[in-house]
Write a protein that holds these residues in place. Structure first.
Motif, PDB file in Angstrom:
ATOM      1  N   ILE A 176      -6.862   4.322  -3.373  1.00  0.00           N
ATOM      2  CA  ILE A 176      -5.748   3.622  -2.915  1.00  0.00           C
ATOM      3  C   ILE A 176      -5.327   2.357  -3.621  1.00  0.00           C
ATOM      4  O   ILE A 176      -6.077   1.618  -3.939  1.00  0.00           O
ATOM      5  N   ASN A 190       2.439  -2.784   4.879  1.00  0.00           N
ATOM      6  CA  ASN A 190       2.212  -1.120   5.104  1.00  0.00           C
ATOM      7  C   ASN A 190       0.740  -0.776   5.575  1.00  0.00           C
ATOM      8  O   ASN A 190      -0.194  -1.690   5.029  1.00  0.00           O
ATOM      9  N   CYS A 221      -3.573  -0.938  -4.516  1.00  0.00           N
ATOM     10  CA  CYS A 221      -3.557  -2.317  -3.279  1.00  0.00           C
ATOM     11  C   CYS A 221      -3.226  -3.456  -3.847  1.00  0.00           C
ATOM     12  O   CYS A 221      -4.128  -3.791  -4.722  1.00  0.00           O
ATOM     13  N   LYS A 265      -5.772   6.627   9.201  1.00  0.00           N
ATOM     14  CA  LYS A 265      -4.992   5.446   8.855  1.00  0.00           C
ATOM     15  C   LYS A 265      -6.132   4.130   8.267  1.00  0.00           C
ATOM     16  O   LYS A 265      -7.052   4.104   9.125  1.00  0.00           O
ATOM     17  N   LEU A 296       0.789  -1.284   0.041  1.00  0.00           N
ATOM     18  CA  LEU A 296      -0.012  -0.133   0.110  1.00  0.00           C
ATOM     19  C   LEU A 296       0.878   1.194   0.021  1.00  0.00           C
ATOM     20  O   LEU A 296       2.060   1.224   0.361  1.00  0.00           O
ATOM     21  N   PRO A 297       0.440   2.358  -0.487  1.00  0.00           N
ATOM     22  CA  PRO A 297       1.181   3.572  -0.304  1.00  0.00           C
ATOM     23  C   PRO A 297       1.195   4.161   1.013  1.00  0.00           C
ATOM     24  O   PRO A 297       0.035   3.902   1.698  1.00  0.00           O
ATOM     25  N   GLU A 298       2.033   4.632   1.453  1.00  0.00           N
ATOM     26  CA  GLU A 298       2.126   4.951   2.900  1.00  0.00           C
ATOM     27  C   GLU A 298       1.343   6.066   3.229  1.00  0.00           C
ATOM     28  O   GLU A 298       0.412   6.323   4.106  1.00  0.00           O
ATOM     29  N   LYS A 299       1.408   7.098   2.137  1.00  0.00           N
ATOM     30  CA  LYS A 299       0.841   8.377   2.534  1.00  0.00           C
ATOM     31  C   LYS A 299       0.110   8.893   1.158  1.00  0.00           C
ATOM     32  O   LYS A 299       0.443   8.555   0.131  1.00  0.00           O
ATOM     33  N   ILE A 300      -1.171   9.323   1.139  1.00  0.00           N
ATOM     34  CA  ILE A 300      -2.180   9.697   0.176  1.00  0.00           C
ATOM     35  C   ILE A 300      -2.601  10.959   0.278  1.00  0.00           C
ATOM     36  O   ILE A 300      -3.234  11.334   1.382  1.00  0.00           O
ATOM     37  N   SER A 335      -2.139   2.557   4.979  1.00  0.00           N
ATOM     38  CA  SER A 335      -2.004   3.935   4.273  1.00  0.00           C
ATOM     39  C   SER A 335      -2.720   4.824   5.019  1.00  0.00           C
ATOM     40  O   SER A 335      -3.620   4.492   5.894  1.00  0.00           O
TER      41      SER A 335
END
Length: 514
Positions: A40, A135, A42, A115, A26-30, A137
């Motif tokens: 997101i 991770n 995934c 989160k 997953l991207p950590e920050k969006i 997101s």
């Protein structure tokens, strides 16, 4: 990469293939724009033993927010067509049976901050991915979009901020922006201050836009702005970035530079260039400075302009004057005409020619009018003379041919009733029939002729005595009325219209002695 690193990497990959376990990417920050959407991306992995449970029809994806407890933190369930009031509206765009859990949430608001944890359910497979297995997101909702980034390239090489480019070089401005979920997708547009025509070669692809053009002195200190626009339901949201271009160019002398002649000659020259140029005056090809015959002054116009003026004595009017501007990129010259310019002379000659031509045209028209006038007067006089001759000829013929003698026989009646003639009372009268008309076509009839002759008793002697002082000839009016019917006479040479009115003819009666 050395041999040891390659061996370690290969061992790790082999372990992942042979011994699969629960994991997620997953991207950590969006970042998400308020009022738009958020995506997101995934991808997940499961243990080998659960592969048989993961089917397209049974697989369900769930998202938990700010915790991994399903009962307390569930905000999305892909199996529900209509979400609960406290759940988010969205859908899983990836295929869960292919282990793709990419998800989109719509109508993002500040409630989406937090989160996120993904959970997979498919038959006996039920698992929530936490920090231990991969991770998580974090979604950050922003009210305004992030501004794009503008970079300058000269001849395909990046130019750092405040660096200058050369005139006539190929310049490219690149605008890029971070992709945020939006429907329709965001757009990038260019503008400039001050406004100048932008090249049609600009292109837009994804969220990268290039503006290409050849640098000129007109681009110096022009600010180019790139704007990103998101079209949302309630309103548009924009963000922008800009860059100011600095161009180095050779001197340019203004076309307004000129000279004025009074008691002295005053010329001014205005030049612009980057770097700011130096300006010189040349008389007959030689540089001049302040002296008793010349006075030079200068004035700076901003960071790139210079204005200089020179005052010359009239004794130098026959020399050539030149303004010369120089900087590191070139030289510009302008020659001033101190004598009356050829264009002015030509203008005066043209005006004089026009005036002379106008006078000649007026004189020609006057002479032509006079000639035509005289010719028409002569023609009228000729016609009058012809009419007079015709009338005179007609009168002469009438006097000769139409004169008739009218005899009035005076018969005296006596008391006995017998008539006696008195020879002394015999009066002779001649009647001249003279027509006022110039010519007659034909006379149809004379209805009545009247000749009135007054008789004086006592004979001729008494009558003559009665008229002695005035004249021996007594004229009595004889009125002859005639209805004249005219007809048109046709001839080979001409055609005339005859008189159609009634004429009055006069007869003159002359009294004669027997």
């Amino acid at each position: 990469m050395n041999t040891a690193e390659k061996i370690i990497l290969f061992s790790f990959l082999l372990q992942g293939v042979c011994c699969r376990d629960f994991s997620i990417s997953l991207p950590e920050k969006i970042e998400a724009l308020s009022g738009s959407c958020v995506i997101i991306k995934c991808i997940f992995e499961i243990k080998d033993e659960y592969d048989k449970n993961l089917t397209e029809s049974a697989a369900t994806g769930l998202w938990l927010k700010d915790g991994d407890n399903v009962n307390n933190h569930l905000v999305f369930n892909s199996s529900r067509v209509s979400p609960k009031p406290n759940h988010f509206h969205g859908k899983i765009t990836g295929k869960l049976h292919e282990k793709n859990c990419t998800t989109i949430f719509y109508d993002v608001s500040s409630n989406h901050n937090g989160k996120y944890y993904f959970r997979i359910e498919s038959g006996a497979l039920k698992y929530t991915y936490t920090k231990d297995t991969g991770n998580i997101s974090t979604i950050n909702v922003i009210e305004s979009p992030s501004k794009p980034t503008v970079k300058l390239y000269e001849e395909q090489k990046e130019v750092q901020d405040q660096e200058e480019v050369l005139e006539r070089s190929s310049v490219s401005l690149r605008c890029s922006a971070e992709t945020l979920c939006s429907s329709p997708p965001p757009t990038l547009t260019w503008s400039s201050t001050p406004r100048i025509p932008l090249s049609e070669s600009s292109r837009q692809q994804e969220l990268i836009s290039d503006l290409n053009f050849t640098a000129t002195h007109r681009h110096h200190r022009v600010t180019f702005t790139c704007t990103i626009t998101y079209q949302l339901l309630d309103k548009n949201k924009t963000a922008q970035d800009n860059i100011t271009l600095h161009v180095q160019y050779a001197p340019k002398i203004s076309p307004s530079s000129s000279c004025n002649r009074t008691d002295v000659i005053v010329c001014f020259c205005e030049v612009d260039g980057n770097p700011s140029p130096e300006l010189e005056w040349h008389l007959s090809g030689r540089p001049v400075t302040n002296s008793s015959d010349t006075f030079i002054s200068e004035e700076r116009l901003g960071s790139t302009g210079l204005r200089s003026s020179i005052t010359l004595h009239q004794s130098l009017a026959h020399t050539s004057l030149q303004c010369v501007g120089r900087n590191t990129h070139g030289t510009e010259r302008k020659l001033f005409q101190l004598l009356p310019s050829v264009s002015r002379l030509n203008h005066s000659s043209v005006m004089t020619g026009v005036a002379v031509a106008a006078v000649l045209v007026i004189m020609f028209c006057a002479v032509t009018w006079i000639c035509v006038r005289k010719k028409s007067m002569k023609l009228m006089e000729s016609r009058r003379e012809g009419a007079t001759r015709s009338i005179s000829t007609s009168d002469a013929v009438l006097h000769e041919n139409e004169e008739e003698s009218v005899y009035a026989n005076n018969v005296m009646m006596s008391s006995a009733g017998t008539a006696t003639e008195n020879p002394e009372s015999l009066i002779y009268s001649s009647i001249n029939f003279t027509s006022e008309s110039r010519e007659f076509g034909s006379i149809s009839s004379l209805h009545a002729d009247y000749a009135v002759v007054k008789h004086c008793s006592g004979g001729v002697a008494k009558a003559e005595n009665a008229m002695g002082e005035s004249s021996r000839a007594i004229e009595a009016p004889v009125i002859v009325s005639a209805d004249v019917v005219t007809k048109q006479t046709e001839s080979k040479d001409s055609e005339e219209q005859l008189v159609t009115d009634s004429s009055q003819l006069y007869a003159r009666v002359k009294r004669r002695n027997p």
